[in-house]
Design a protein around this motif. Structure first.
Motif, PDB file in Angstrom:
ATOM      1  N   GLN A 265       0.824  -1.204   0.000  1.00 47.73           N
ATOM      2  CA  GLN A 265       0.000   0.000   0.000  1.00 47.73           C
ATOM      3  C   GLN A 265       0.862   1.260   0.000  1.00 47.73           C
ATOM      4  O   GLN A 265       0.526   2.258  -0.651  1.00 47.73           O
ATOM      5  CB  GLN A 265      -0.934  -0.015   1.207  1.00 47.73           C
ATOM      6  N   ARG A 269       0.863   4.197  -2.925  1.00 47.42           N
ATOM      7  CA  ARG A 269       0.624   5.613  -2.640  1.00 47.42           C
ATOM      8  C   ARG A 269       1.752   6.485  -3.193  1.00 47.42           C
ATOM      9  O   ARG A 269       1.516   7.594  -3.675  1.00 47.42           O
ATOM     10  CB  ARG A 269       0.470   5.821  -1.133  1.00 47.42           C
ATOM     11  N   GLN A 272       1.294   6.961  -6.821  1.00 46.29           N
ATOM     12  CA  GLN A 272       0.207   7.909  -7.086  1.00 46.29           C
ATOM     13  C   GLN A 272       0.611   9.351  -6.795  1.00 46.29           C
ATOM     14  O   GLN A 272      -0.208  10.259  -6.962  1.00 46.29           O
ATOM     15  CB  GLN A 272      -1.015   7.531  -6.243  1.00 46.29           C
ATOM     16  N   GLU A 274       1.917  10.619  -3.801  1.00 48.96           N
ATOM     17  CA  GLU A 274       1.858  11.102  -2.420  1.00 48.96           C
ATOM     18  C   GLU A 274       3.270  11.260  -1.857  1.00 48.96           C
ATOM     19  O   GLU A 274       4.198  10.532  -2.220  1.00 48.96           O
ATOM     20  CB  GLU A 274       1.050  10.140  -1.548  1.00 48.96           C
ATOM     21  N   GLU A 309       0.080  11.665   4.798  1.00 49.69           N
ATOM     22  CA  GLU A 309       0.908  12.278   3.777  1.00 49.69           C
ATOM     23  C   GLU A 309       1.588  13.532   4.322  1.00 49.69           C
ATOM     24  O   GLU A 309       0.988  14.315   5.057  1.00 49.69           O
ATOM     25  CB  GLU A 309       0.068  12.642   2.548  1.00 49.69           C
TER      26      GLU A 309
END
Length: 313
Positions: A265, A269, A272, A274, A309
């Motif tokens: 995960q 992220r 993507q 982050e 984040e």
């Protein structure tokens, strides 16, 4: 499982014994040279910088491991303790080279106290009021190069990278207070040490150019004249395989299904876009996969807390 071993928020006094800290949070801090896993291309960049006697500029997001490589290089090559200069917007070249306590010296002169603590009239010794900075110490003549980390150079005042150029190019500097001092030889304390080095006529000239790593989060551009004097390396985006290797080196828990899920995960992220730091992942795995760790809703709440984040409030 309700994980609540320490603070409970009920205002009642109780004795609670803390569990052992994770390896990267033990004090005094220990070098993690054995745990560091250099990304592809990093070893070539390091060797090029060493061979050419050039600083290595490493760029990447916060928490990507930019500063870790210097500790491994220093350990493998026997370069001694790593000198560290953490840069802020107020950092100057002068403070990187040396620190001079002019007010302390004036105060000692006014009091008429011996600066060396001896029971004799003050001789106005300048040495106790001088200390070499991290860059100044790294440039001392030595049989082996010193390792110097200049951390977060992109946080500096706009002029600092340009100010560094001449010193990094010629490998020497002067201490004006010693150039004007009556005694040609003065022993000045090194950075992060009680050891002193003899400086003649205020001039310091390196004999072995130090291994210098400068780190940048990529928050600003640098002048071309500065960049051309550095070997530049950009940290690659972290992948699942890279993260698995890092976690294994620090914790050895990659076979744990929950750890594998957290790694997957985390990697997704990052893909993507982050902004996350590796130590956030290490913290989450250390806490959430512990034998006495939290479970259920509490585990989910802690996962959210630990893996927030960085670019958002």
């Amino acid at each position: 499982m309700n994980w609540m071993p320490y603070y409970r928020g009920d205002g009642r006094a109780r004795e609670a014994e803390l569990a052992p800290p994770p390896p990267w949070r033990t004090f005094p801090r220990q070098s993690e040279h054995a745990q560091y896993r250099p990304p592809a291309g990093m070893t070539d960049a390091v060797n090029a910088a060493l061979h050419l006697r050039r600083p290595l500029l490493v760029t990447g997001p916060a928490g990507s491991g930019k500063s870790s490589v210097i500790h491994q290089v220093a350990h493998e090559m026997g370069l001694g303790d790593v000198l560290r200069w953490h840069i802020t917007s107020r950092s100057t070249l002068a403070e990187g080279l040396y620190r001079y306590d002019a007010l302390g010296r004036i105060h000692a002169q006014n009091l008429g106290h011996p600066s060396n603590g001896a029971d004799q009239p003050s001789q106005d010794d300048i040495a106790p009021f001088l200390q070499l900075g991290p860059l100044g110490t790294a440039l001392l003549p030595a049989g082996r190069p010193r390792a110097l980390l200049i951390d977060e150079i992109d946080k500096s005042d706009i002029d600092l990278p340009s100010d560094l150029l001449e010193v990094l190019e010629i490998g020497e500097y002067e201490i004006p207070e010693l150039v004007r001092y009556r005694d040609p030889l003065v022993h000045v304390r090194e950075w992060g040490s009680r050891e002193t080095r003899e400086i003649t006529h205020g001039l310091v000239q390196c004999s072995e150019f130090p291994f210098i790593v400068l780190t940048s989060n990529g928050d600003r551009d640098f002048p071309p004249a500065f960049l051309r004097r550095c070997i530049r390396f950009t940290m690659p985006r972290l992948t699942t395989d890279m993260l698995t290797e890092i976690v294994s080196a620090h914790l050895g828990r990659t076979s744990d299904p929950q750890a594998a899920e957290l790694i997957g995960q985390f990697a997704m992220r990052i893909r993507q876009g982050e902004h996350l730091a590796v130590d956030q992942l290490l913290n989450a795995i250390a806490l959430l996969t512990a034998s006495d760790g939290p479970g259920g809703d509490q585990a989910e709440q802690l996962r959210t807390l630990l893996l927030r984040e960085l670019a958002r409030d």
